[in-house]
Motif scaffolding. Structure first.
Motif: not given
Ligand code: GTP
Ligand code: MG
Length: 198
Positions: A46-75
């Motif tokens: 699976x590819x993580x859904x948009x909402x699920x990416x954003x929720x995880x970024x919020x949990x990690x207390x970083x922005x929900x930008x494309x750049x932060x998704x790339x920097x902080x998510x490995x799944x």
């Protein structure tokens, strides 16, 4: 993150995941001399859904930008490989690690050291090189290797325990821990029978 940004973000992850899926399929029918004993029972991805990416970024207390998704998510890209036996997992992981263009970013062996709740699985984050006109970048793909019995346990635990606070929590926790050990024993004894067949 707009929908358009999301699709731009996931594109290379999809490519990286497809590359690993193809390599796993090749390993599945070349791993053992006898093709009747393929190590893989099934694969899901699976590819993580948009909402699920954003929720995880919020949990990690970083922005929900494309750049932060790339920097902080490995799944963002995830593959689950269900094998028959633990030895199949070890063999596949060893083969994959030998592929010299891939890199290992992170590894968690919850088979040798199960989580306190009894969760067993082998997690590895592989870096896959994606080449552009003017360069190359590694994209992470999370692979979870489980046996059928580990997957059965994890699916039940996810269904029953995830976000649930049952009234008989302690009793249930003990049951899950015990079942994890029972399933391991069952699988090992099936493995002995399987070795006597081949
Ligand atoms: P995440 O932030 O969720 O990625 O956690 P992590 O970075 O600590 O990674 P880990 O490798 O421990 O777990 C990642 C994934 O493994 C989870 O998203 C689940 O799919 C699975 N997993 C980990 N622990 C459990 C567990 O106790 N039960 C079940 N059912 N699945 C688990
Ligand atoms: Mg995860």
């Amino acid at each position: 993150m707009t929908d358009e940004q999301y699709y731009t973000l996931i594109h290379p992850y999809q490519d990286a995941m497809n590359l690993i899926l193809t390599r796993l399929k090749i390993l599945n029918h070349t791993a053992y001399e006898n093709e009747d004993f393929q190590p893989i029972h099934s694969i899901t991805n699976r590819i993580k859904e948009k909402e699920s990416i954003e929720n995880k970024l919020v949990k990690k207390r970083v922005s929900t930008s494309m750049q932060d998704a790339k920097s902080f998510l490995q799944d963002i890209a995830g593959i689950r490989v269900i094998c028959f036996f633990e030895k199949d997992i070890r063999h596949l992981v060893e083969c994959l690690k030998k592929q010299s263009d891939l890199i290992v970013i992170k590894e968690k062996d919850y088979i040798t050291a199960p989580k306190p709740n009894g969760y067993r699985s082998y997690h590895v984050i592989i870096g896959v090189p994606i080449y552009y006109m003017d360069g190359m970048e590694y994209y992470p793909v999370e692979i979870q290797f489980r046996t059928i019995s580990m997957d059965f346990w994890a699916a039940m635990e996810h269904r029953i325990c995830y976000k649930n606070q049952p009234f008989n929590e302690l009793e249930m926790k003990n049951a899950f821990l015990q079942y994890s050990e029972i399933l391991e024993k069952m699988e090992k004894s099936f493995e002995v029978y399987s070795e006597n067949c081949s």
